[in-house]
Write a protein that holds these residues in place. Structure first.
Motif, PDB file in Angstrom:
ATOM      1  N   ALA A 300      84.930 -61.914 -60.737  1.00  0.00           N
ATOM      2  CA  ALA A 300      84.141 -60.808 -60.177  1.00  0.00           C
ATOM      3  C   ALA A 300      82.958 -61.314 -59.358  1.00  0.00           C
ATOM      4  CB  ALA A 300      83.650 -59.910 -61.311  1.00  0.00           C
ATOM      5  N   VAL A 301      82.409 -62.441 -59.719  1.00  0.00           N
ATOM      6  CA  VAL A 301      81.211 -62.926 -59.017  1.00  0.00           C
ATOM      7  C   VAL A 301      81.549 -64.068 -58.059  1.00  0.00           C
ATOM      8  CG1 VAL A 301      79.706 -62.242 -60.909  1.00  0.00           C
ATOM      9  CG2 VAL A 301      80.648 -64.553 -60.866  1.00  0.00           C
ATOM     10  N   ALA A 302      82.822 -64.344 -57.895  1.00  0.00           N
ATOM     11  CA  ALA A 302      83.183 -65.503 -57.072  1.00  0.00           C
ATOM     12  C   ALA A 302      82.820 -65.292 -55.609  1.00  0.00           C
ATOM     13  CB  ALA A 302      84.675 -65.787 -57.207  1.00  0.00           C
ATOM     14  N   TYR A 303      83.025 -64.093 -55.111  1.00  0.00           N
ATOM     15  CA  TYR A 303      82.763 -63.859 -53.680  1.00  0.00           C
ATOM     16  C   TYR A 303      81.296 -64.046 -53.321  1.00  0.00           C
ATOM     17  CZ  TYR A 303      87.523 -62.158 -53.168  1.00  0.00           C
ATOM     18  OH  TYR A 303      88.894 -62.068 -53.133  1.00  0.00           O
ATOM     19  N   PRO A 304      80.362 -63.327 -53.963  1.00  0.00           N
ATOM     20  CA  PRO A 304      78.960 -63.522 -53.539  1.00  0.00           C
ATOM     21  C   PRO A 304      78.423 -64.918 -53.836  1.00  0.00           C
ATOM     22  CG  PRO A 304      79.065 -62.102 -55.466  1.00  0.00           C
ATOM     23  CD  PRO A 304      80.458 -62.292 -55.002  1.00  0.00           C
ATOM     24  N   VAL A 305      79.005 -65.589 -54.821  1.00  0.00           N
ATOM     25  CA  VAL A 305      78.477 -66.917 -55.159  1.00  0.00           C
ATOM     26  C   VAL A 305      79.012 -67.977 -54.206  1.00  0.00           C
ATOM     27  CG1 VAL A 305      78.498 -68.725 -56.921  1.00  0.00           C
ATOM     28  CG2 VAL A 305      78.070 -66.373 -57.572  1.00  0.00           C
ATOM     29  N   LEU A 306      80.244 -67.841 -53.789  1.00  0.00           N
ATOM     30  CA  LEU A 306      80.890 -68.931 -53.049  1.00  0.00           C
ATOM     31  C   LEU A 306      80.954 -68.717 -51.546  1.00  0.00           C
ATOM     32  CD1 LEU A 306      83.892 -69.772 -55.406  1.00  0.00           C
ATOM     33  CD2 LEU A 306      81.742 -70.983 -55.182  1.00  0.00           C
ATOM     34  N   ARG A 307      80.785 -67.490 -51.074  1.00  0.00           N
ATOM     35  CA  ARG A 307      81.088 -67.249 -49.656  1.00  0.00           C
ATOM     36  C   ARG A 307      80.136 -67.989 -48.718  1.00  0.00           C
ATOM     37  NH1 ARG A 307      79.431 -61.437 -50.295  1.00  0.00           N
ATOM     38  NH2 ARG A 307      81.653 -60.994 -50.336  1.00  0.00           N
ATOM     39  N   HIS A 308      78.900 -68.195 -49.108  1.00  0.00           N
ATOM     40  CA  HIS A 308      77.977 -68.920 -48.232  1.00  0.00           C
ATOM     41  C   HIS A 308      78.001 -70.420 -48.508  1.00  0.00           C
ATOM     42  CE1 HIS A 308      75.875 -67.943 -51.921  1.00  0.00           C
ATOM     43  NE2 HIS A 308      75.002 -68.901 -51.674  1.00  0.00           N
ATOM     44  N   ARG A 309      78.737 -70.815 -49.516  1.00  0.00           N
ATOM     45  CA  ARG A 309      78.850 -72.249 -49.812  1.00  0.00           C
ATOM     46  C   ARG A 309      80.108 -72.853 -49.194  1.00  0.00           C
ATOM     47  NH1 ARG A 309      76.205 -70.213 -54.552  1.00  0.00           N
ATOM     48  NH2 ARG A 309      74.380 -71.481 -55.008  1.00  0.00           N
ATOM     49  N   VAL A 310      80.947 -72.025 -48.662  1.00  0.00           N
ATOM     50  CA  VAL A 310      82.157 -72.491 -47.981  1.00  0.00           C
ATOM     51  C   VAL A 310      81.839 -72.566 -46.491  1.00  0.00           C
ATOM     52  CG1 VAL A 310      84.551 -71.971 -47.456  1.00  0.00           C
ATOM     53  CG2 VAL A 310      83.662 -71.528 -49.722  1.00  0.00           C
ATOM     54  N   ILE A 311      81.654 -73.760 -45.999  1.00  0.00           N
ATOM     55  CA  ILE A 311      81.328 -73.951 -44.591  1.00  0.00           C
ATOM     56  C   ILE A 311      82.633 -74.190 -43.839  1.00  0.00           C
ATOM     57  CG2 ILE A 311      79.920 -75.218 -42.947  1.00  0.00           C
ATOM     58  CD1 ILE A 311      78.341 -73.773 -45.125  1.00  0.00           C
ATOM     59  N   LEU A 312      82.901 -73.307 -42.913  1.00  0.00           N
ATOM     60  CA  LEU A 312      84.173 -73.377 -42.195  1.00  0.00           C
ATOM     61  C   LEU A 312      84.066 -74.333 -41.016  1.00  0.00           C
ATOM     62  CD1 LEU A 312      85.039 -69.576 -42.134  1.00  0.00           C
ATOM     63  CD2 LEU A 312      85.769 -71.288 -43.778  1.00  0.00           C
ATOM     64  N   ASN A 313      85.208 -74.861 -40.634  1.00  0.00           N
ATOM     65  CA  ASN A 313      85.233 -75.729 -39.467  1.00  0.00           C
ATOM     66  C   ASN A 313      85.488 -74.907 -38.204  1.00  0.00           C
ATOM     67  OD1 ASN A 313      87.925 -75.111 -39.605  1.00  0.00           O
ATOM     68  ND2 ASN A 313      88.560 -77.092 -40.398  1.00  0.00           N
ATOM     69  N   PHE A 314      85.568 -75.597 -37.099  1.00  0.00           N
ATOM     70  CA  PHE A 314      85.705 -74.887 -35.829  1.00  0.00           C
ATOM     71  C   PHE A 314      87.049 -74.184 -35.727  1.00  0.00           C
ATOM     72  CE2 PHE A 314      86.973 -74.723 -31.377  1.00  0.00           C
ATOM     73  CZ  PHE A 314      85.918 -74.008 -30.859  1.00  0.00           C
ATOM     74  N   GLN A 315      88.057 -74.809 -36.292  1.00  0.00           N
ATOM     75  CA  GLN A 315      89.384 -74.204 -36.215  1.00  0.00           C
ATOM     76  C   GLN A 315      89.407 -72.861 -36.939  1.00  0.00           C
ATOM     77  OE1 GLN A 315      92.442 -76.789 -37.524  1.00  0.00           O
ATOM     78  NE2 GLN A 315      94.100 -75.478 -36.846  1.00  0.00           N
ATOM     79  N   ALA A 316      88.699 -72.794 -38.045  1.00  0.00           N
ATOM     80  CA  ALA A 316      88.645 -71.524 -38.771  1.00  0.00           C
ATOM     81  C   ALA A 316      87.907 -70.469 -37.958  1.00  0.00           C
ATOM     82  CB  ALA A 316      87.957 -71.741 -40.113  1.00  0.00           C
ATOM     83  N   GLN A 317      86.832 -70.869 -37.315  1.00  0.00           N
ATOM     84  CA  GLN A 317      86.099 -69.904 -36.502  1.00  0.00           C
ATOM     85  C   GLN A 317      86.931 -69.445 -35.321  1.00  0.00           C
ATOM     86  OE1 GLN A 317      82.322 -71.644 -35.531  1.00  0.00           O
ATOM     87  NE2 GLN A 317      82.038 -72.393 -37.617  1.00  0.00           N
ATOM     88  N   ALA A 318      87.694 -70.360 -34.761  1.00  0.00           N
ATOM     89  CA  ALA A 318      88.535 -69.983 -33.633  1.00  0.00           C
ATOM     90  C   ALA A 318      89.679 -69.089 -34.065  1.00  0.00           C
ATOM     91  CB  ALA A 318      89.084 -71.238 -32.958  1.00  0.00           C
TER      92      ALA A 318
END
Lengths: 341, 511
Positions: A300-318
């Motif tokens: 239940a708390v995984a999304y708010p805890v982890l979403r800003h700790r997962v740094i995406l690469n350029f391919q993900a942004q693209a």
């Protein structure tokens, strides 16, 4: 196995849990007097406050982020200060600085003028508009609960909570928060547009003649007690194992990483992610009438805890891959401990 | 105060029930998994049988040792054995313990890990108040789980893939085909001979011929050890023709009575190889002789010092006066061993000597003409292609670049001297002899053109004057300014472009 009696001579656990839940509900009720809708955001802010973490609120302007924090500070009678971050703001503007003052005898001396950072509940509005130099001034305060200016170190009083807001759309002239800064936030909550029926309530509450008053429900000392209660919640091994696997799954090329995290994540969660999962899950467990956390609390708390700790690469942004989709995949792929699946 | 006995009993009972469920689940899951592949297993034995029988019929090898009845039995038993073994393995390898069993009830009944958490806390001695509260909290849930019906627990039932039964039919057809091939196809001896003794003789394994017949004509082995100067009395072509006759193939060392045997081919190949080996031997012998006869000439070819070249010219002119010129000789080529099939003799040796000298004299003219280029190359210390000779650039070892030129300097002790091959800077137009197309009049060469001077004369243009006016107020709101969303293919183009830009350089590019 020797017979064991449950000698719970300290029945305060149930009472503490009940008190915890009552106070939490009261604060939520007061905040929702002003804040319409957004129940997940309200619960997330309260959970972070009680768990002893900081919150990053992200949403477009006009969704009530600042009002939510103001209402919370009114409900919780603590010292509140607001900092409107601008590009020309310097660290001394928020930490404090030495100023020349005149004493009663007419002499002049340097005295320390405290900045707005020295309070209990800090609203860092539009934090991404400040330069990294000023943003970094928050690091010590958020992690060590102290502020160092020159050779002076000031211990900050508990509860200490920084609630920062940022606008995800208007990115020109902003400075994205560095990873070290992001990692210090317990939650990153996404504030979305209200539902259609909530607009009616917003109109009635904000454009009428009646003014809503927020009552003081509790104070800082009570919040500290609630924090101790939350930390006392029992943690079974299965929950620990699951939280560790989730955090490791966000790290590319780790033992539990998924294909998606390997492809799109450049930097995974740090051990602070596990700490955040545990603290937030404990609060969630008490609010759900349990004395020990389960894997469902961690989910239940995984999304708010982890979403800003997962740094995406350029391919993900693209490819328009979001951190939430990565967490979706992780929650789906990582097996529960002792699962028959 | 609450007694843990009831909770323990409930948890023990739940653990036993959960273990039974898990074992049953493991067995079903393993059977289900094996049933997914059993149709392929059913095809394995018939397919192998058909392949082996076909190879046996066409190639004459005994690959399938089972009798037809045993083959059918094996084909029937193999899928069943596969399912049983896979089920047993799945059942044995599935971890079933107390915690797993309680976790099954927690998950299926939605108890939020209460049962397994209580069981874990009960095993520890020092409990915190919240752990004790958690154990107390689990008691009603354990009782409820004990009273829960067994059907409530959802376990996937194995699915039999009835659509795959066609593979069984295919297996039967393959078995039939194998039987048909083994009994009726391509067995003319069985059909022609009606005598049971002949049939038995045909069925018996082939017997090798007597030993004295085997060692009658081992000529090839002796030819292999003949010295290079030995000239065989039989030419390679004759040996091929003679040994490839079917009559003599039966006398070969590995000859068999079966006409379908491949020994004639072997004999032909052996004859060819013997002849070829003889050719190679003679060629190498000629090369050895020619190489030993004129060692000084070879040295003169490799050395480029002018005094020695003059001496060699004098000696060559003396030899030229003594011996007439022979246009048909190919001594250098033969000396290098590239003319296969020529027999070395004393006359050939002398011929090769003469041809070598003559060619040396011919090449001296070219060497003189190439001196200037060699000096230029040595001065530039760079590898340049020898355009007039249509050859690749040579490196400092005077070998074509690409073969030896890529090697590092073995004596790279930092004392300078000639280093490895340097890259040639410049364009082809800087080399003499490279034709460049003439520039046609009123046409520009393709490619970029640098405009040195542009004759642009400004001309005044007439236009209406624009009267300035105020911008005015905005009548209505602009509204929501939406972000322009690219179409998927446009987004892919942009994405691929930037991904390509950010790709790390390859090793070649990095070098």
């Amino acid at each position: 196995m020797a017979e064991q009696q449950i000698t719970n001579e300290d029945p305060r656990a149930a009472e503490q849990a009940a008190h915890f839940k009552e106070v939490f509900q009261n604060i939520r009720t007061e905040v929702t007097k002003m804040m319409v809708g957004q129940p997940e955001v309200v619960d997330g802010v309260l959970t972070a406050l009680i768990a002893g973490g900081h919150v990053l609120l992200e949403g477009v302007p006009g969704l009530g982020k600042t009002m939510l924090v103001r209402c919370l500070s009114d409900a919780v009678s603590v010292q509140f200060s607001r900092i409107q971050f601008t590009p020309d703001m310097m660290p001394a503007d928020i930490q404090g600085t030495m100023i020349l003052t005149e004493t009663a005898s007419g002499a002049h001396e340097l005295s320390f003028q405290e900045g707005p950072l020295i309070a209990n509940l800090i609203l860092a509005d539009e934090i991404n508009r400040a330069t990294p130099k000023t943003q970094s001034a928050l690091l010590e305060a958020m992690q060590e609960r102290q502020v160092t200016v020159g050779n002076r170190t000031i211990q900050l009083e508990e509860p200490y909570c920084v609630m920062a807001t940022q606008n995800p759309v208007e990115q020109e002239g902003t400075y994205p928060l560095p990873e070290a800064q992001l990692d210090r936030f317990l939650f990153k909550l996404l504030v979305d547009y209200p539902e259609e029926n909530e607009y009616y309530e917003i109109i009635d509450r904000t454009t009428g003649t009646t003014e809503v008053e927020i009552n003081h429900i509790t104070d800082g000392a009570e919040i500290v007690k609630l924090r101790e209660i939350a930390r006392a919640v029992a943690v079974p091994t299965a929950a620990k194992t699951y939280a560790i696997r989730l955090v490791m799954a966000t790290q590319p090329n780790s033992a539990y990483s998924t294909d998606k995290s390997n492809a799109y994540v450049s930097l995974g969660s740090s051990p602070r992610g596990v700490q955040g999962l545990m603290l937030a899950a404990k609060v969630h467990a008490i609010l759900n009438d349990r004395f020990s956390i389960s894997t469902d609390d961690i989910k239940a708390v995984a999304y708010p805890v982890l979403r800003h700790r997962v740094i995406l690469n350029f391919q993900a942004q693209a490819s328009n891959v979001t951190p939430d989709s990565i967490i979706d995949d992780i929650l789906e792929q990582v097996k529960l401990p002792r699962s028959v699946d | 105060m609450a007694n843990t006995d009831s909770l323990r009993k409930h948890l023990d009972g739940l653990a036993r029930r959960g273990a039974r469920y898990l074992r049953r689940y493991a067995l079903k899951e393993a059977v289900e998994w094996s049933m997914r592949h059993v149709h392929l297993v059913a095809l394995v034995v018939p397919a192998v049988f058909v392949v082996c029988v076909a190879i046996e019929r066409f190639a004459g090898n005994d690959l399938w040792v089972l009798s037809p009845i045993v083959t059918v039995l094996v084909a029937l038993v193999a899928p069943v054995a596969y399912v049983l073994i896979a089920g047993a393995l799945g059942f044995a390898l599935r971890p079933v313990n107390r915690t797993y069993s309680l976790a099954l009830f927690d998950r299926e009944l939605g108890y939020k890990d209460r049962l397994q958490t209580a069981d874990e806390f009960l095993r520890s001695s020092d409990l915190t108040p919240f752990e004790l509260a958690s154990v107390e909290d689990a008691i009603p849930y354990a009782e409820k789980a004990t009273n829960s019906r067994l059907q409530d627990i959802r376990i996937a039932t194995p699915t039999l893939y009835t659509g795959k039964w066609g593979h069984g039919v295919a297996a039967v057809l393959l078995l039939g085909a194998g039987m048909f091939i083994s009994f009726f196809v391509f067995n003319p001896q069985v059909e022609a001979s009606s005598d049971p003794d002949e049939l038995i003789a045909l069925a018996t394994p082939e017997v090798l011929p007597p030993v004295d017949e085997v060692f009658e004509a081992p000529q090839d082995s002796r030819d292999e050890v003949t010295p290079p100067t030995h000239v065989p009395s039989q030419t390679p072509k004759e040996s091929v023709v003679v040994e490839s006759t079917p009559a003599e193939s039966t006398d070969s060392p590995l000859g068999r009575a079966n006409p379908s045997d491949s020994n004639p081919k072997q004999s032909v190949q052996m004859g060819l190889s013997a002849g070829m080996s003889q050719d190679n031997k003679t060629g190498s012998a000629a090369s050895n002789l020619s190489g030993q006869a004129n060692p000084d000439k070879k040295k003169k070819e490799t050395k480029s010092e002018p005094p020695k070249e003059q001496e060699s010219k004098e000696s060559k002119s003396a030899i030229d006066k003594e011996q007439p010129k022979d246009e048909s000789a190919t001594g250098i080529a033969g000396g290098k061993g590239t003319s296969a099939g020529r027999q070395a003799s004393s006359t050939d040796v002398t011929e090769s000597l003469n041809k070598t000298d003559q060619d040396d004299l011919d090449t001296d003219v070219d060497l003189e003409s190439d001196d200037e280029e060699d000096e230029e190359q040595e001065a530039a210390n760079a590898a340049r292609p020898m355009i007039n000779q249509r050859k690749a650039a040579v490196d400092r070892r005077l070998s074509p670049s690409g073969m030896m030129g890529q090697e590092e300097n073995e004596q790279n002790n930092g004392r300078g001297g000639a280093s490895g091959r340097k890259k040639t800077r410049g364009v082809a137009a800087m080399l003499l002899g490279v034709p460049q197309p003439d520039q046609l009049r009123s046409q520009i060469n393709p490619g970029r053109v640098k405009i040195q001077r542009e004759r642009a004369v400004p001309h005044p243009s007439e236009a209406d004057t624009v009267a300035s006016e105020s911008r005015g107020e905005i009548d209505e709101s602009i509204g929501k300014v939406a972000r322009h969303e690219l179409k998927p293919w446009m987004r892919n183009v942009v994405s691929n472009y930037f991904l390509a830009m950010r790709e790390p350089p390859t090793e070649e590019e990095g070098e």
